[in-house]
Write an enzyme that holds these catalytic residues in place. Structure first.
Site, PDB file in Angstrom:
ATOM      1  N   GLU A  25      86.396  34.711  39.332  1.00 41.50           N
ATOM      2  CA  GLU A  25      87.365  35.776  39.636  1.00 41.50           C
ATOM      3  C   GLU A  25      88.386  35.309  40.670  1.00 41.50           C
ATOM      4  O   GLU A  25      88.207  34.272  41.319  1.00 41.50           O
ATOM      5  CB  GLU A  25      86.654  37.028  40.141  1.00 41.50           C
ATOM      6  CG  GLU A  25      85.927  36.827  41.464  1.00 41.50           C
ATOM      7  CD  GLU A  25      85.712  38.127  42.232  1.00 41.50           C
ATOM      8  OE1 GLU A  25      86.712  38.816  42.535  1.00 41.50           O
ATOM      9  OE2 GLU A  25      84.545  38.432  42.557  1.00 41.50           O
ATOM     10  N   LYS A 159      76.731  43.565  48.954  1.00 39.95           N
ATOM     11  CA  LYS A 159      76.695  43.757  50.405  1.00 39.95           C
ATOM     12  C   LYS A 159      76.183  45.141  50.743  1.00 39.95           C
ATOM     13  O   LYS A 159      76.451  46.095  50.014  1.00 39.95           O
ATOM     14  CB  LYS A 159      78.112  43.660  50.959  1.00 39.95           C
ATOM     15  CG  LYS A 159      78.666  42.285  50.999  1.00 39.95           C
ATOM     16  CD  LYS A 159      79.888  42.277  51.909  1.00 39.95           C
ATOM     17  CE  LYS A 159      80.469  40.891  51.977  1.00 39.95           C
ATOM     18  NZ  LYS A 159      81.314  40.588  50.813  1.00 39.95           N
TER      19      LYS A 159
HETATM   20  N1  PSU Z   1      82.232  42.379  47.169  1.00 36.90           N
HETATM   21  C1  PSU Z   1      82.222  41.240  47.880  1.00 36.90           C
HETATM   22  N2  PSU Z   1      83.291  40.405  47.815  1.00 36.90           N
HETATM   23  C2  PSU Z   1      84.378  40.700  47.041  1.00 36.90           C
HETATM   24  C3  PSU Z   1      84.366  41.906  46.276  1.00 36.90           C
HETATM   25  C4  PSU Z   1      83.289  42.704  46.372  1.00 36.90           C
HETATM   26  O1  PSU Z   1      81.255  40.974  48.566  1.00 36.90           O
HETATM   27  O2  PSU Z   1      85.336  39.921  47.014  1.00 36.90           O
HETATM   28  C5  PSU Z   1      85.528  42.211  45.392  1.00 36.90           C
HETATM   29  C6  PSU Z   1      85.191  41.812  43.942  1.00 36.90           C
HETATM   30  O3  PSU Z   1      86.354  41.364  43.301  1.00 36.90           O
HETATM   31  C7  PSU Z   1      84.731  43.126  43.343  1.00 36.90           C
HETATM   32  C8  PSU Z   1      85.669  44.100  44.034  1.00 36.90           C
HETATM   33  O4  PSU Z   1      84.864  43.203  41.944  1.00 36.90           O
HETATM   34  O5  PSU Z   1      85.764  43.619  45.369  1.00 36.90           O
HETATM   35  C9  PSU Z   1      85.146  45.518  43.995  1.00 36.90           C
HETATM   36  O6  PSU Z   1      86.122  46.377  44.462  1.00 36.90           O
HETATM   37  P1  PSU Z   1      85.935  47.951  44.296  1.00 36.90           P
HETATM   38  O7  PSU Z   1      84.785  48.305  45.171  1.00 36.90           O
HETATM   39  O8  PSU Z   1      87.239  48.533  44.753  1.00 36.90           O
HETATM   40  O9  PSU Z   1      85.663  48.187  42.843  1.00 36.90           O
END
Ligand code: PSU
Ligand code: MN
Length: 303
Positions: A25, A159
């Site tokens: 990603e 996390k």
């Molecule tokens: N969690 C992490 N590192 C990240 C992300 C999530 O520990 O970089 C990023 C990933 O790209 C994940 C996105 O798909 O955040 C999720 O965002 P949201 O909670 O807005 O869906």
């Protein structure tokens, strides 16, 4: 479809030769790590995948196309600009149509990988059910994507900025298997453990590959979470990271952060409050996920 997707030379060659490919990603590059560590890490992660017998395909939105596999210049452009949108499922068509720069989340990367016929994807951590989601309804689109798109995501769990228990419940409802690689419990990104058991433990990538093949042969649509704990030497002390996350969460609440800004805000806060120690951990776990992802892709391609 060709009008929307551009595969790199390396990815095209791998496809022609039926070689295993691992998707990566780009939100982690544009919104997860500072420049220049982000670009350096992205390159190192790609090399780890090559060293382990697979071809890397970093995915991003550039020039009105979904790019599957980036050139060095494209990687640099993505990592060193501040006008890159965070792109999840809902954002994808608009960013492509308007030819803007976009970094793909886990959800969007799964969609693009699937379009390119790639079924293994390695990253850091997935999004999930946020704490307090019973009133905010903040649930990452990553989970819905895991429910329907046939791509396995190798990650270090999620996390604890999230509610890991509710995240596991949501995945269960959606029929997404959470497979622990050499672990009985869900890893919590910076730490190797949490209080939540995984659904299945697999001690080798061959077992995971066979499980994935069986799932997809049986037309059980959707992905899987391959939860791979951070290497011991890089794990962070649990009490320290818990305190930092509590502080980050209360600041987000105070500042009324909402929507797609929540996750990047919390990630940046955690980094700031750990004086960059969280960044070292983050880099180490992504590299290890790339190694396991490549090994898994090799096994899956052999079946
Ligand atoms: N969690 C992490 N590192 C990240 C992300 C999530 O520990 O970089 C990023 C990933 O790209 C994940 C996105 O798909 O955040 C999720 O965002 P949201 O909670 O807005 O869906
Ligand atoms: Mn959200």
């Amino acid at each position: 479809m060709k009008e929307y997707i551009a595969l790199s030379q390396e990815v095209q060659e791998a496809q022609k030769a039926n070689k295993p490919i691992v998707a990566l990603e780009s939100t982690i590059i544009s919104h997860g790590m500072p420049y220049p560590q982000n670009v350096k890490t992205a390159r190192e992660v790609e090399n780890i995948i090559r060293e382990n017998g697979a071809t890397p395909a970093t995915i991003a939105i550039l020039d009105g196309k979904i790019k599957v596999g980036l050139t060095d210049d494209e990687l640099e452009e993505l990592g060193n600009s501040d006008n890159v949108a965070k792109v999840s499922r809902r954002d994808l068509p608009y960013l492509v149509a308007t030819k803007q720069k976009g970094a793909t989340t886990v959800a969007a990367t799964m969609i693009c990988a699937d379009l390119a016929g790639i079924s293994i994807f390695a990253t850091g951590g997935i999004g999930g059910v946020h704490r307090g989601a019973e009133t905010t309804m903040d649930i990452s689109a990553d989970l819905e994507e895991l429910a329907k798109t046939n791509v396995a995501v190798v990650c270090a769990g999620a996390k604890s900025i999230l509610d890991l228990g509710l995240t596991m419940e949501y995945l269960e409802t959606k029929g997404v298997p959470v497979i622990g690689y050499q672990t009985d419990v869900l890893p919590a990104f910076y730490t190797r453990t949490s209080e939540f058991p995984v659904n299945f433990r697999a001690d080798d990538t061959a077992t995971i590959a066979k499980t994935l093949k069986t799932k997809w042969d049986l037309q059980l649509a959707g992905g899987a979470v391959v939860a791979n704990p951070i290497p011991e030497a890089h794990a962070m002390p649990e009490d320290k990271i818990t305190a930092v996350i509590e502080t980050a969460l209360s600041e987000a609440k105070e500042k009324n952060i909402s929507g797609k800004e929540v996750t990047p805000f919390l990630l940046a806060k955690v980094k700031e409050l750990t004086d960059g120690k969280s960044l070292d951990a983050n880099i180490a776990l992504v590299k290890y996920n790339a190694e396991v992802g490549a090994k898994l892709a090799v096994k899956l391609a052999a079946l």
